[in-house]
Design a protein around this motif. Structure first.
Motif, mmCIF file in Angstrom:
data_model
loop_
_atom_site.group_PDB
_atom_site.id
_atom_site.type_symbol
_atom_site.label_atom_id
_atom_site.label_comp_id
_atom_site.label_asym_id
_atom_site.label_seq_id
_atom_site.Cartn_x
_atom_site.Cartn_y
_atom_site.Cartn_z
ATOM 1 N N ASP A 13 0.832 -1.211 0.000
ATOM 2 C CA ASP A 13 0.000 0.000 0.000
ATOM 3 C C ASP A 13 0.863 1.255 0.000
ATOM 4 O OD1 ASP A 13 -2.327 -1.420 -0.074
ATOM 5 O OD2 ASP A 13 -2.649 -1.401 2.101
ATOM 6 N N THR A 177 -1.115 -5.641 -7.491
ATOM 7 C CA THR A 177 -1.972 -4.719 -6.760
ATOM 8 C C THR A 177 -1.802 -3.342 -7.387
ATOM 9 O OG1 THR A 177 -2.628 -3.878 -4.596
ATOM 10 C CG2 THR A 177 -0.270 -4.178 -4.953
ATOM 11 N N GLY A 178 -2.901 -2.592 -7.427
ATOM 12 C CA GLY A 178 -2.857 -1.279 -8.061
ATOM 13 C C GLY A 178 -3.992 -0.411 -7.570
ATOM 14 N N ALA A 179 -4.173 0.729 -8.235
ATOM 15 C CA ALA A 179 -5.208 1.680 -7.820
ATOM 16 C C ALA A 179 -6.582 1.024 -7.825
ATOM 17 C CB ALA A 179 -5.185 2.889 -8.748
ATOM 18 N N GLY A 180 -6.791 0.084 -8.747
ATOM 19 C CA GLY A 180 -8.096 -0.585 -8.833
ATOM 20 C C GLY A 180 -8.222 -1.790 -7.915
ATOM 21 N N GLY A 181 -7.238 -2.017 -7.054
ATOM 22 C CA GLY A 181 -7.293 -3.161 -6.150
ATOM 23 C C GLY A 181 -6.370 -4.273 -6.612
ATOM 24 N N ARG A 183 -5.422 -8.007 -8.239
ATOM 25 C CA ARG A 183 -5.912 -8.919 -9.279
ATOM 26 C C ARG A 183 -4.805 -9.936 -9.588
ATOM 27 N NH1 ARG A 183 -5.111 -6.827 -15.412
ATOM 28 N NH2 ARG A 183 -3.386 -5.387 -15.116
ATOM 29 N N GLU A 205 -1.014 -1.816 -15.539
ATOM 30 C CA GLU A 205 -1.479 -0.432 -15.530
ATOM 31 C C GLU A 205 -0.375 0.438 -14.924
ATOM 32 O OE1 GLU A 205 -4.377 0.528 -16.736
ATOM 33 O OE2 GLU A 205 -5.085 -1.507 -17.169
ATOM 34 N N GLU A 208 0.903 -0.068 -11.281
ATOM 35 C CA GLU A 208 0.525 -1.389 -10.778
ATOM 36 C C GLU A 208 1.783 -2.158 -10.370
ATOM 37 O OE1 GLU A 208 -3.126 -4.381 -11.906
ATOM 38 O OE2 GLU A 208 -1.866 -3.676 -13.530
#
Lengths: 327, 168
Positions: A13, A177-181, A183, A205, A208
């Motif tokens: 994070d 992990t990235g801004a969109g959560g 995956r 992304e 990411e």
């Protein structure tokens, strides 16, 4: 080197928060520091992610979860990797030098850039990967080391990693992990073919972060190996390489995994050859035929036509070796 | 931010662009570690970090906060040369000497790797105890180039010192 700021993340994070604008994550630095010194990479912020997970854990289904900050040496040294996924240990040990393997992280290995000489020659060569739209001097240049599969008129570079070839064969999964959560992606979907945008190596992304690689349980991968063909016996990039795992039952091929290195913009999972082999006889002729089928669409350049026969022979030799071990 | 170099504490540079190699040579004047290619191809800049061999030219010094770095200067003391240094002299393990500090640091790191059972590219069995044959040493030292061509003497020196030390 262009000036940059340096920060160190203690968890994913924090890494995402620190990644702003023209930033790069930094692992062992074995490729990125070199690219920055050559001013090919010019990030304004570096986020050191080597303090993130460097553990290798057993998963509930019998696979392994490998933290992105695990060093290459540590991964090759892990007893579970050596016994259950020897192709991965052998691929890592075939790459770079001991010093570089001690520094390089798993995440960084995935994101290293091509070693195409025209990509590096920023002062004298055109390269669509380095400067989009500038042209490609490799297509009609010295292209002995370049791609025979999946290239585009804009870029014929190859992916340089050995480790990634093994991961492609093993059905690995990439945790992100990235801004969109968070995956996950199949490993073989991480890297791109060059197409119209050779400057983009992966489907990540912006910002990411790779957090781990997961190996699924694959019992027959205990019978797997990696063979690398190069211009000198050690410490050189592959001309071609083969990662393979083979399961034989009663002289027939029950299952097989094959990936090729040194032939494309990404580690090349040889699904056509696998399909041709599954259920058939484990003979050298069958192995050769499968390689020829896989390479049906190969488009050699002026200097690398030898790779078609070299892949065919190397794949046949590797599978013959594995068939012998399984018999 | 501090790093321990050969047992002494040093403050890391404020500019993050400074490589560990330039920090050693230009800031601390420890010029034993050599700059060959400065791009990770030759091994002349090899140092030990917490006992592991790495290339200081590809390392940003700021990444080494709190770590222990050993350079060629840290291997000998008032009592004399490190046994491997002496063996390099006795076996003609160099001509110009430029790659030598990296070769020696690398060989010490290699010995530790072999001792804990790390296989190499030429190991037939990935899980067997490591026997440092000539072929194994050549593969494990392939990241250190010698343009004078003293590799045979280098391997002889390592075999006499490091391999004997492992057996003892």
């Amino acid at each position: 080197m262009t000036p940059f700021s340096f920060t160190r993340a203690t968890d994913p994070d924090e890494a995402l928060r620190l990644f702003e604008g023209n930033a790069s994550y930094l692992g062992g630095g074995t490729n990125l520091v070199d690219l920055m010194r050559e001013t090919i990479a010019r990030p304004e912020r570096l986020v050191d992610v080597t303090a993130l997970s460097d553990t290798i854990e057993e998963t509930a289904d019998g696979g392994l979860l490998i933290g992105a900050a695990v060093r290459n040496t540590a991964l090759a040294e892990h007893l579970g990797v050596r016994t259950r996924y020897p192709v991965l240990a052998r691929a890592i040990l075939a790459g770079a030098s001991a010093q570089i393997r001690n520094m390089a992280t798993v995440g960084g290995n995935l994101l290293q850039r091509t070693r195409c000489l025209y990509f590096y020659d920023h002062a004298g060569s055109r390269c669509n990967k380095r400067a989009p739209g500038s042209g490609c001097d490799a297509v009609h240049g010295f292209n002995r080391n370049h791609a025979i599969l999946g290239a585009s008129p804009l870029c014929v570079a190859t992916h340089p990693s050995d480790m990634c070839v093994a991961l492609a064969a093993l059905d690995a999964t990439v945790h992100l992990t990235g801004a969109g959560g968070a995956r996950t992606l199949p490993f073989t979907a991480l890297h791109r073919l060059p197409g119209e945008h050779p400057e983009i190596d992966t489907v990540l992304e912006p910002g990411e972060l790779i957090t781990a690689i997961e190996l699924p349980p694959l019992p027959f991968a205990a019978n797997s190996t990696y063979r690398k063909v190069r211009d000198r016996a050690s410490y050189a990039f592959a001309l071609v390489s083969v990662a393979a795992a083979l399961e034989i039952e009663g002289g027939q091929i029950r299952d097989v995994r094959i990936a090729l290195g040194g032939v494309a913009h990404k580690p090349w999972r040889a699904t056509t050859a696998e399909a041709a082999l599954r259920g058939g006889p484990a003979t050298e002729a069958a192995f050769r035929d499968a390689a020829i089928t896989e390479l049906a669409d190969a488009k050699p350049l002026s200097d690398n036509g030898f790779k078609v026969e070299l892949v065919t022979r190397t794949l046949a030799a590797v599978l013959s070796e594995l068939a012998g071990a399984a018999a | 931010m501090t790093v321990i170099i050969n047992g002494s504490s040093a403050t890391l540079p404020g500019d993050p662009r400074v490589s560990l190699l330039d920090f050693l040579r230009e800031h601390l004047h420890l010029s034993g570690t050599k700059k060959g290619c400065d791009q990770g191809a030759c091994g002349a800049c090899t140092v030990l970090v917490d006992g592991e061999r790495i290339l200081s030219c590809l390392a940003l010094a700021v990444q080494f906060d709190g770590r222990q770095v050993t350079t060629i200067e840290g291997l000998s003391d008032d009592a004399g040369l490190h046994p491997l240094q002496q063996a390099f002299i006795e076996h003609d393990g160099f001509q110009c000497g430029y790659c030598t500090p990296g070769q020696i640091c690398s060989a010490i790191g290699m010995a530790a790797e072999a001792k804990r059972g790390l296989p190499s590219h030429v190991s037939a069995d990935l899980t067997a105890e490591v026997t440092l044959t000539r072929e194994e040493m050549q593969e494990r030292m392939s990241g250190n180039l010698c343009r004078c061509g003293a590799h045979n003497g280098i391997i002889d020196a390592i075999r006499e010192t490091v391999v004997a030390g492992m057996a003892a």
